[in-house]
Design a protein around this motif. Structure first.
Motif, PDB file in Angstrom:
ATOM      1  N   TYR A  36      -3.490   6.043  -4.263  1.00 32.93           N
ATOM      2  CA  TYR A  36      -2.230   5.599  -3.654  1.00 32.93           C
ATOM      3  C   TYR A  36      -2.515   4.634  -2.502  1.00 32.93           C
ATOM      4  CZ  TYR A  36       0.305   9.285  -6.186  1.00 32.93           C
ATOM      5  OH  TYR A  36       0.863  10.078  -7.170  1.00 32.93           O
ATOM      6  N   LYS A  40      -1.489   0.613  -2.321  1.00 36.92           N
ATOM      7  CA  LYS A  40      -0.546   0.185  -1.282  1.00 36.92           C
ATOM      8  C   LYS A  40      -1.188  -0.822  -0.337  1.00 36.92           C
ATOM      9  CE  LYS A  40       2.250   2.972   0.767  1.00 36.92           C
ATOM     10  NZ  LYS A  40       3.535   2.321   0.433  1.00 36.92           N
ATOM     11  N   TRP A 109      -0.821  11.438   2.378  1.00 37.76           N
ATOM     12  CA  TRP A 109       0.020  10.669   1.456  1.00 37.76           C
ATOM     13  C   TRP A 109       1.241  10.221   2.230  1.00 37.76           C
ATOM     14  CZ3 TRP A 109       4.978  10.402  -0.205  1.00 37.76           C
ATOM     15  CH2 TRP A 109       5.220   9.566  -1.300  1.00 37.76           C
ATOM     16  N   THR A 110       1.661   8.983   2.038  1.00 38.84           N
ATOM     17  CA  THR A 110       2.773   8.449   2.805  1.00 38.84           C
ATOM     18  C   THR A 110       3.449   7.310   2.060  1.00 38.84           C
ATOM     19  OG1 THR A 110       3.398   7.470   4.945  1.00 38.84           O
ATOM     20  CG2 THR A 110       1.257   6.829   4.030  1.00 38.84           C
ATOM     21  N   ASP A 111       4.718   7.065   2.422  1.00 39.21           N
ATOM     22  CA  ASP A 111       5.418   5.888   1.910  1.00 39.21           C
ATOM     23  C   ASP A 111       5.426   4.767   2.947  1.00 39.21           C
ATOM     24  OD1 ASP A 111       7.212   6.864   3.787  1.00 39.21           O
ATOM     25  OD2 ASP A 111       8.890   7.104   2.399  1.00 39.21           O
ATOM     26  N   ASP A 113       4.811   1.458   4.917  1.00 35.06           N
ATOM     27  CA  ASP A 113       4.530   0.093   4.489  1.00 35.06           C
ATOM     28  C   ASP A 113       3.442  -0.490   5.393  1.00 35.06           C
ATOM     29  OD1 ASP A 113       4.497  -2.519   3.645  1.00 35.06           O
ATOM     30  OD2 ASP A 113       6.535  -2.993   4.311  1.00 35.06           O
ATOM     31  N   HIS A 198       6.895   6.396  12.458  1.00 33.69           N
ATOM     32  CA  HIS A 198       7.276   6.358  11.043  1.00 33.69           C
ATOM     33  C   HIS A 198       8.067   7.621  10.735  1.00 33.69           C
ATOM     34  CE1 HIS A 198       7.246   5.803   6.758  1.00 33.69           C
ATOM     35  NE2 HIS A 198       6.542   6.897   6.567  1.00 33.69           N
ATOM     36  N   GLY A 200       9.565   8.181   7.706  1.00 33.10           N
ATOM     37  CA  GLY A 200       9.639   8.407   6.268  1.00 33.10           C
ATOM     38  C   GLY A 200       8.716   9.524   5.821  1.00 33.10           C
ATOM     39  N   GLN A 201       8.310   9.475   4.579  1.00 30.55           N
ATOM     40  CA  GLN A 201       7.454  10.508   4.002  1.00 30.55           C
ATOM     41  C   GLN A 201       6.027  10.413   4.549  1.00 30.55           C
ATOM     42  OE1 GLN A 201       7.930  13.036   1.950  1.00 30.55           O
ATOM     43  NE2 GLN A 201       9.983  12.705   1.160  1.00 30.55           N
ATOM     44  N   TRP A 202       5.495  11.563   4.914  1.00 28.27           N
ATOM     45  CA  TRP A 202       4.103  11.645   5.364  1.00 28.27           C
ATOM     46  C   TRP A 202       3.620  13.069   5.131  1.00 28.27           C
ATOM     47  CZ3 TRP A 202       1.551  14.641   9.037  1.00 28.27           C
ATOM     48  CH2 TRP A 202       0.227  14.254   9.313  1.00 28.27           C
ATOM     49  N   LEU A 218       6.033  14.504  -6.200  1.00 23.12           N
ATOM     50  CA  LEU A 218       5.738  13.247  -6.876  1.00 23.12           C
ATOM     51  C   LEU A 218       5.992  13.339  -8.381  1.00 23.12           C
ATOM     52  CD1 LEU A 218       2.468  12.209  -5.005  1.00 23.12           C
ATOM     53  CD2 LEU A 218       4.791  11.366  -4.643  1.00 23.12           C
ATOM     54  N   CYS A 221       9.602  12.580  -8.965  1.00 22.30           N
ATOM     55  CA  CYS A 221      10.042  11.204  -8.677  1.00 22.30           C
ATOM     56  C   CYS A 221       9.981  10.320  -9.918  1.00 22.30           C
ATOM     57  CB  CYS A 221       9.165  10.599  -7.582  1.00 22.30           C
ATOM     58  SG  CYS A 221       9.385  11.400  -5.967  1.00 22.30           S
TER      59      CYS A 221
END
Length: 221
Positions: A36, A40, A109-111, A113, A198, A200-202, A218, A221
């Motif tokens: 991942y 990214k 794991w994170t979304d 950017d 951040h 968001g997801q972490w 996941l 998703c």
């Protein structure tokens, strides 16, 4: 710009899963955790990666190779005995060069950017912070309204294991084991560390239970 993924830990809290598999190769959602990050970082515009390795490092390198199948060059900094975060970075400096680089822990794991981290910054250190997880309620650092990081003050947030660093921060370290936190606190005392929150997801994938929970997320998703 280059990036470094920290992947040299023993993964003791993940045993027995890590008895024969390096922690970054554990899978969630049908993909290894480290894949991942690789994808990214590549998509954000990172030109090449340095990955450090320790425990079962040969298996990690065999699995990921030179990065050609991911479309990004991977160089390996093999440590043998893990050197802690700062020591591992110091050991990898010949591969990282003299320009700022993005740093990512291999066991999260994170979304998030990564692309904004590539923009020029005046500070030698910029850290990404997240809300304090249940297993670390006290947090690590205070983020001011002006985006400065302090070792003192409330509320406190948790270091996400993501940042942008000037390699000069590590240049004077002797080769060997060294922790990152003392360097960060010294830089904060000089008002040389900026940060962002951040929301968001972490995920800190530190236990088999958290890995299983992330896998369920996941997979849906």
């Amino acid at each position: 710009m280059k990036a470094m993924i920290l992947a040299a830990g023993y993964g003791k809290r993940m045993r027995p899963l890590t008895d024969h598999t390096p922690k970054p190769l554990l899978q969630a959602g049908g993909k290894a955790l480290i894949e991942y990050h690789i994808e990214k970082l590549r998509d954000a515009g990172i030109e090449s990666l340095v990955i450090n390795s320790g425990w079962l490092g040969d298996r990690l390198a065999d699995a990921l190779g030179d990065g050609s199948r991911y479309g990004i060059a991977i160089a390996w900094s093999h440590e043998g005995t893990p050197l802690e975060t700062a020591g591992g970075i110091r050991h990898a400096l010949p591969l990282l060069g003299d320009q700022p680089f993005v740093l990512v822990n291999g066991d999260i794991w994170t979304d998030f950017d990564f692309a904004p981290l590539l923009a020029p910054r005046r500070d030698p250190v910029h850290l990404v912070l997240v809300n304090n997880p249940e297993h670390h309620r006290e947090g690590d650092f205070h983020l001011t309204e002006g985006g400065r990081l302090r070792d003192n003050g409330d509320p406190r947030l948790t270091y996400a294991g993501i940042g942008r660093f000037d390699p000069a921060l590590f240049a004077d370290l002797p080769e060997g084991e060294a922790k990152l936190a003392p360097l960060l606190r010294a830089a904060m005392a000089e008002d040389a560390v900026s940060g962002e929150h951040h929301t968001g997801q972490w995920w800190d994938v530190g236990t088999p239970e958290r890995l299983a929970e992330l896998d369920r997320l996941l997979t849906r998703c």
